[in-house]
Design a protein around this motif. Structure first.
Motif, PDB file in Angstrom:
ATOM      1  N   ILE A   1      30.131  88.409 103.222  1.00  0.00           N
ATOM      2  CA  ILE A   1      31.351  89.208 103.128  1.00  0.00           C
ATOM      3  C   ILE A   1      32.395  88.471 102.290  1.00  0.00           C
ATOM      4  CG2 ILE A   1      33.300  90.141 104.451  1.00  0.00           C
ATOM      5  CD1 ILE A   1      31.224  90.689 106.720  1.00  0.00           C
ATOM      6  N   ALA A   2      32.530  87.170 102.500  1.00  0.00           N
ATOM      7  CA  ALA A   2      33.482  86.368 101.719  1.00  0.00           C
ATOM      8  C   ALA A   2      33.088  86.355 100.242  1.00  0.00           C
ATOM      9  CB  ALA A   2      33.556  84.951 102.270  1.00  0.00           C
ATOM     10  N   ASP A   3      31.802  86.225  99.964  1.00  0.00           N
ATOM     11  CA  ASP A   3      31.331  86.248  98.570  1.00  0.00           C
ATOM     12  C   ASP A   3      31.604  87.603  97.922  1.00  0.00           C
ATOM     13  OD1 ASP A   3      30.453  83.636  98.853  1.00  0.00           O
ATOM     14  OD2 ASP A   3      28.326  84.177  99.075  1.00  0.00           O
TER      15      ASP A   3
ATOM     16  N   THR B   1      29.061  86.505 107.549  1.00  0.00           N
ATOM     17  CA  THR B   1      30.444  86.170 107.211  1.00  0.00           C
ATOM     18  C   THR B   1      30.538  85.594 105.803  1.00  0.00           C
ATOM     19  OG1 THR B   1      30.911  85.756 109.544  1.00  0.00           O
ATOM     20  CG2 THR B   1      32.452  84.823 107.949  1.00  0.00           C
ATOM     21  N   GLU B   2      29.581  84.775 105.433  1.00  0.00           N
ATOM     22  CA  GLU B   2      29.555  84.187 104.086  1.00  0.00           C
ATOM     23  C   GLU B   2      29.323  85.263 103.025  1.00  0.00           C
ATOM     24  OE1 GLU B   2      26.783  81.037 101.671  1.00  0.00           O
ATOM     25  OE2 GLU B   2      27.223  80.606 103.769  1.00  0.00           O
TER      26      GLU B   2
ATOM     27  N   TYR C   1      32.036  95.351  98.461  1.00  0.00           N
ATOM     28  CA  TYR C   1      32.633  94.644  99.601  1.00  0.00           C
ATOM     29  C   TYR C   1      32.428  95.426 100.893  1.00  0.00           C
ATOM     30  CZ  TYR C   1      36.134  93.132 102.936  1.00  0.00           C
ATOM     31  OH  TYR C   1      36.760  92.729 104.088  1.00  0.00           O
TER      32      TYR C   1
ATOM     33  N   ARG D   1      33.999  89.682  98.747  1.00  0.00           N
ATOM     34  CA  ARG D   1      35.454  89.759  98.519  1.00  0.00           C
ATOM     35  C   ARG D   1      35.833  89.052  97.225  1.00  0.00           C
ATOM     36  NH1 ARG D   1      38.722  88.477 103.500  1.00  0.00           N
ATOM     37  NH2 ARG D   1      37.907  90.489 103.834  1.00  0.00           N
ATOM     38  N   LYS D   2      35.251  87.870  97.003  1.00  0.00           N
ATOM     39  CA  LYS D   2      35.536  87.122  95.766  1.00  0.00           C
ATOM     40  C   LYS D   2      35.050  87.878  94.542  1.00  0.00           C
ATOM     41  CE  LYS D   2      35.210  82.601  97.932  1.00  0.00           C
ATOM     42  NZ  LYS D   2      34.339  81.439  98.123  1.00  0.00           N
TER      43      LYS D   2
END
Length: 132
Positions: free
Chosen positions: A56-58, A53-54, A73, A60-61
């Motif tokens: 994926i968030a990174d 999850t982390e 992504y 996205r950023k």
């Protein structure tokens, strides 16, 4: 492990599946038995999913900041690496690395982008108009 000692802790996949384990029965012979899960295993899986999850968030950023293309992504979202994505698209990993650059991504033809969209199970428009 004895059959009666087989853990039955609710796990992350408890509602979907059971794990087959080898256990000793009362006669001391091995047989298979089903386990709902082990608490320690559940904690390890939860920790691994937190890492995913982390990442994926990174990703996205990185796309939102213009550092990477949307391909990056979707690779993270679909848990792919270069070799897996290469197998789905037919592109060599070297070219996929290049396509991760936003400037190169913008110049890709719809035909190439369609291969990526198909591999990621998204539409061409979702890939091209990534909103991060």
């Amino acid at each position: 492990m004895k059959k009666e000692d087989l853990p039955q802790d609710p796990g992350a996949l408890d509602k979907f599946t059971r794990e087959v384990c080898y256990v000793k029965n009362q006669d001391g012979k091995y047989e298979t038995a089903l386990s709902r899960g082990w608490e320690v295993k559940k904690q390890a899986l939860d920790s691994a999913w937190d890492d995913v999850t982390e990442r994926i968030a990174d990703a996205r950023k990185a796309v939102a900041n213009g550092e990477k293309s949307p391909i990056y992504y979707y690779m993270e979202l679909r848990l792919m690496d270069l070799s897996v994505l290469s197998g789905y698209t037919g592109f060599f990993p070297f070219f996929i690395k290049r396509h991760l650059k936003p400037s190169v991504f913008k110049g890709l033809s719809d035909r190439k982008l369609e291969k990526y969209a198909s591999a990621f199970d998204v539409t061409l428009q979702e890939l091209k108009n990534f909103k991060g």
